[in-house]
Design an enzyme around this catalytic site. Structure first.
Site, PDB file in Angstrom:
ATOM      1  CE  LYS A  89      -3.705  -2.554  -0.099  1.00 23.10           C
ATOM      2  NZ  LYS A  89      -4.578  -3.030   0.969  1.00 23.10           N
TER       3      LYS A  89
HETATM    4  C1  LIG Z   1      -5.592  -3.871   1.512  1.00 20.85           C
HETATM    5  C2  LIG Z   1      -7.056  -3.641   1.474  1.00 20.85           C
HETATM    6  C3  LIG Z   1      -7.875  -3.667   2.627  1.00 20.85           C
HETATM    7  C4  LIG Z   1      -7.371  -3.954   4.022  1.00 20.85           C
HETATM    8  O1  LIG Z   1      -6.424  -4.886   4.050  1.00 20.85           O
HETATM    9  P1  LIG Z   1      -5.532  -5.283   5.311  1.00 20.85           P
HETATM   10  O2  LIG Z   1      -4.599  -6.271   4.687  1.00 20.85           O
HETATM   11  O3  LIG Z   1      -6.459  -5.884   6.302  1.00 20.85           O
HETATM   12  O4  LIG Z   1      -4.821  -4.079   5.858  1.00 20.85           O
HETATM   13  C5  LIG Z   1      -9.210  -3.372   2.477  1.00 20.85           C
HETATM   14  N1  LIG Z   1      -9.732  -3.066   1.292  1.00 20.85           N
HETATM   15  C6  LIG Z   1      -8.992  -3.020   0.165  1.00 20.85           C
HETATM   16  C7  LIG Z   1      -9.646  -2.615  -1.110  1.00 20.85           C
HETATM   17  C8  LIG Z   1      -7.641  -3.319   0.221  1.00 20.85           C
HETATM   18  O5  LIG Z   1      -6.904  -3.287  -0.904  1.00 20.85           O
END
Ligand SMILES: *Cc1c(COP(=O)(O)O)cnc(C)c1O
Length: 391
Positions: free
Chosen positions: A192
């Protein structure tokens, strides 16, 4: 992983990040210490929200925010089918029913027209959603002013899934400031925008909602005498006032996240440069990028292309994907529509329910995108694509 393998996403860590983590390891608090509020303030201040509540991951923030907004059995949560399973699983954790709103064919974000039509139909059958979760797909904001206006009209709460979008804006407002929503969820998984290893944060403006989410993060326990039933037994005393979870982030993670926040602006700027370079470099190939909504600036978590399948026939998306992988390009696919996951069939979802998301899925490929990518890497991806589409 081969040295010349270009992944689709990758964290950027520097010596300051490492020093921040080491400092916590030498300190008194590995968790529930001072790095947590520091990180929370850094993210909330950047976004322009009153509160940031750090948790163990982004999924946990979606779960707690939905619970704190009162989602429970008998309620509906609606989201986009073009998302990671976490967006809709959050509703299921609360015992609620989930449904989807098909995507805009240009941006692959939730279609506001489809949302409005579905709300009109749901009003007649008394199945209006309690919460709508717009997903800022690939980093580009959904049309939040219009979704907010529909929320006012139909009485639903809005929980933004901003996991892709930190660093972006819409109509000059920073994504995560909750100008048009109740809360915005962020993720700090290494692919991210910034990372804390694992981690997530929810940004919120309402004080009471923030308090309830923070309480759910730690077992539903409060040490605030004003919130207790009856009298406190003494300075050691706490009460569990509802069923919560252990969704805490550690100080080790928070120190890394806070350090990364110092570079959010430069990360975001470099992602925008790479996206622009991709647009220019790939022009003329048998593919198209996502439509850009001129009202916003994307956080550019992902750079997506859609293949013009009739132009590359008889080659298929799968062949192009495999060719790219064999050339060392770490392509991916975002997303398999959630309603087509086997675990969602029990709710009656089937192929054909959300045709735009399904068509998008059949054509899309995720290209490498991360701040440390070089301009030469973009050219390399282009050459590999030419090879993959023509051979
Ligand atoms: C990464 C992501 C999340 C949350 O992911 P975690 O791995 O729990 O931090 C939620 N929604 C989307 C669209 C994502 O790409």
């Amino acid at each position: 992983m081969a040295a010349d393998f270009l992944p689709y996403g990758r964290q950027s860590l520097n010596e300051a990040d490492i020093a921040a983590v080491v400092e916590v390891l030498h300190s008194d608090f590995l968790t529930q210490g001072p790095a947590i509020p520091r990180f929370e303030k850094a993210v909330a201040d950047w976004c322009g929200a009153r509160h940031g509540i750090a948790m163990s991951n982004g999924t946990a923030t979606l779960h707690c925010a939905a619970l704190a907004m009162g989602l429970g059995p008998g309620d509906w949560l609606w989201t986009s089918p073009n998302t990671f399973v976490a967006s809709s699983n959050a509703g299921r954790y609360c015992g609620a029913k989930v449904d989807f709103v098909d995507v805009d064919p240009g941006t692959a974000c939730m279609s506001v027209e489809q949302l409005e039509a579905k709300l009109q139909a749901a009003e007649k059958t008394g199945r209006l959603p309690k919460i709508v979760v717009p997903v800022h797909f690939a980093g580009q904001s959904c049309n939040m002013p219009r979704i907010h206006a529909l929320g006012q009209k139909y009485g639903f709460r809005i929980l933004e899934d901003a996991a892709h979008a930190l660093g972006g804006t819409y109509q000059g407002e920073r994504i995560g400031n909750c100008r048009w929503s109740d809360a915005a969820s962020h993720s700090f998984h290494p692919v991210k925008i910034i990372t804390s290893g694992e981690g997530g944060m929810i940004t919120v403006n309402d004080d009471e909602l923030a308090w309830r989410i923070a309480t759910l993060r730690t077992h539903g326990i409060t040490r605030d005498a004003d919130r207790m039933q009856g009298e406190s037994d003494g300075p050691w005393y706490y009460q569990q006032i509802e069923l919560g979870y252990n969704y805490r982030m550690t100080d080790i993670q928070a120190a890394l996240g806070a350090s990364q926040m110092d570079r959010l602006d430069s990360f975001a700027a470099r992602r925008r440069e790479i996206a622009d370079l991709y647009d220019r470099t790939l022009a003329g190939l048998p593919l198209r990028p996502l439509a850009r909504d001129p009202a916003g600036i994307s956080g550019w978590h992902l750079y997506m292309i859609r293949l013009n399948l009739d132009e590359i026939a008889p080659r298929t998306r799968r062949q192009v994907f495999e060719s790219l992988r064999s050339q060392g390009i770490g392509v991916n696919v975002h997303y398999i529509p959630v309603h087509l996951q086997p675990d969602y069939a029990q709710f009656g979802f089937k192929k054909g329910d959300f045709p735009e998301a399904e068509r998008y899925y059949e054509e899309c490929i995720t290209l490498p995108m991360f701040p440390a990518m070089q301009d030469e890497d973009v050219l390399r991806v282009k050459d590999a694509l030419v090879q993959a589409c023509l051979l």
